[in-house]
Enzyme design. Structure first.
Site, PDB file in Angstrom:
ATOM      1  N   HIS A 169     -13.601  25.434  97.553  1.00 15.17           N
ATOM      2  CA  HIS A 169     -14.255  26.428  96.690  1.00 15.17           C
ATOM      3  C   HIS A 169     -13.269  27.110  95.743  1.00 15.17           C
ATOM      4  O   HIS A 169     -13.674  27.725  94.762  1.00 15.17           O
ATOM      5  CB  HIS A 169     -14.983  27.472  97.544  1.00 15.17           C
ATOM      6  N   ASP A 200     -10.122  31.462  89.135  1.00 11.77           N
ATOM      7  CA  ASP A 200     -11.273  31.393  90.038  1.00 11.77           C
ATOM      8  C   ASP A 200     -11.706  29.936  90.145  1.00 11.77           C
ATOM      9  O   ASP A 200     -11.688  29.213  89.133  1.00 11.77           O
ATOM     10  CB  ASP A 200     -12.436  32.219  89.463  1.00 11.77           C
TER      11      ASP A 200
END
Ligand code: GDG
Length: 438
Positions: free
Chosen positions: A131, A338
């Site tokens: 992720h 991110d």
């Protein structure tokens, strides 16, 4: 949520830590059944929580994977505990496995799980989804154990990343180890090959949109709108994490007020940042730094009837967040790095297509690979972010509509269902390849 939907569709077991820390030997797995899903949850010992979770996972891997090397620390005993916990998880999972099960492992806390399962003779297809970003090999090399981690990733049948950049970094890292992947491995006859690919995570687009529309009457939302007194609203929603670029974002907001004095008293910025990973020093520090920064900005710019920043160090329920997004003129998503960033996608999905708010998005978030019609910024460029906020606040309706429409199309094409279906299909195919090779 995407994983739960996959489990609901096919039935299966969700296996993982239940968030509880115990002083003695951890119990579990404890089994709970909900329809066709079994939740098998285990506890962590205090030692595992400190060394495995706060330590190697969140103070070694997390900062390296986000290129934030100033926060990186490495302790050999933390890595030892990381391996030990993964081995323990494998041993606890094995009795629950059925021969036809697909195993889908999520995130950086569990990289060695497949190698532990394989060592114990498990032959089921095993996939891994990361992720976070996967960093360039030169950043990865600060980790003394990076080779072991890369080799552990090769025990998976499918390895998934959010973006092409992450995938390229992974392949480069493998190449640097001469651990050839894909075609070369297949050609050399060493089965089974790892299939590494990109699976950018999506969201439940209609679900977000519906929530945003239904909940406008909520008390929280009405109070928030009332206190705006017609001012334009900027909003940020982030887990309190140094990777989310909150200090830089606060500075950029201050720069906006400095450089464009006409905007003072015309805008309000609400930052929602629920605490995460408290107990890790860097996370406690950032919380303090943000409180100070918000106080200083308000001290400097506030007026009798105007508070420029409202910094809310707490969580709100999902429906309230979506309704807040819908009332917002400019969504601020400016992480320093991110993997994807779901808030960016949720913000777009929650908008009214007739009069949409505009997204200011960091180029260093995975979401910028898809949401190219946002106002893209480098989060370190404080002047640039302030300019982008100004531009987004003043963007003409027609341009906002066009950009929103094209972003919404992207979100619909690759929603949460598409994400999990593609991954599960890849894992099924890998399972067939594995059986054919055996
Ligand atoms: C990791 C990667 C990747 C936030 N505050 C509240 C709340 N949230 C929800 C958001 C969003 C989720 O939490 C956060 O997701 P992000 O993607 O923004 O960030 P991470 O937690 O760091 O997630 C990231 C993600 O995994 C998925 O692959 O995109 O890059 O770091 O859904 O809405 N939800 C509620 N109250 C809050 O106050 N209910």
């Amino acid at each position: 949520m995407g994983v739960l939907a996959a489990l609901r569709e096919h039935g299966g077991v969700w296996f993982g830590w239940n968030g509880r820390v115990v002083s003695g030997d951890p119990a579990g797995p404890k089994l709970e059944h909900d329809g066709n899903i079994t939740y098998a949850t285990i506890e962590l010992s205090e030692r595992a929580y400190e060394l495995y979770y706060n330590g190697f996972s969140n103070t070694s891997l997390w900062p390296v994977f986000h290129y934030l090397l100033g926060f990186f620390r490495y302790e050999r005993r933390e890595f030892d505990e990381y391996r030990r916990v993964n081995s323990l998880f494998a041993r606890k999972l094995i009795p629950l496995l059925k021969p036809d099960d697909l195993i889908w492992v999520h995130d950086y806390h569990l990289i060695p799980l497949a190698s532990e399962l394989r060592r114990a003779g498990v032959r089921n297809p095993i996939g891994f989804f990361l992720h976070t970003p996967f960093p360039a090999v030169e950043a990865l090399r600060v980790l003394p154990v990076y080779e072991q981690l890369l080799r552990a990733m090769c025990a998976y049948d499918v390895v998934g990343f959010h973006t092409l950049r992450d995938l390229r970094c992974f392949n480069d890292a493998l190449e640097s180890l001469s651990l050839d992947s894909g075609a070369d491995r297949r050609a050399s006859g060493r089965a089974p090959p790892i299939n590494a690919d990109i699976f950018p995570i999506g969201i439940d687009v209609e679900g977000c949109h519906q929530l945003a529309m239904q909940t406008g009457e909520q008390d929280n939302v009405q109070r928030m709108v009332h206190h705006l007194h017609g001012r334009q609203l900027l909003i940020g929603v982030d887990r309190l994490d140094y990777s989310k670029g909150l200090e830089e974002r606060f500075r950029a907001f201050a720069r906006l007020l400095e450089d464009y004095p006409a905007i003072r008293n015309q805008v309000s910025y609400i930052q929602i940042a629920p605490t995460s990973r408290s107990g890790v020093r860097a996370y406690d520090d950032i919380r303090e730094a943000l409180e100070q920064s918000a106080g200083m900005i308000n001290g400097r710019f506030a007026d009798i009837d105007w508070v420029p920043i409202r910094y809310l160090n707490r969580a709100f329920d999902r429906a309230t967040l979506m309704a807040f997004f819908r009332e917002t003129n400019v969504g601020l998503v400016t992480p320093l790095r991110d993997g994807m960033n779901l808030v960016a996608k949720e913000f777009v999905a929650a908008q009214d297509p007739e009069d949409p708010g505009m997204l200011v998005l960091s180029r260093l978030a995975g979401a910028a690979h898809e949401l190219t019609d946002a106002v893209l910024v480098n989060p370190y460029d404080i002047d640039g972010v302030a300019e982008a906020m100004h531009r987004a606040l003043h963007m003409p309706l027609e341009e906002r509509r066009e950009r929103h429409k094209s972003m919404l199309d992207v979100l619909r094409r690759n929603d949460i269902t598409a994400w999990r279906t593609r991954f599960v299909d890849a894992l099924l195919t890998a399972g067939q390849q594995r059986r054919a090779a055996e």
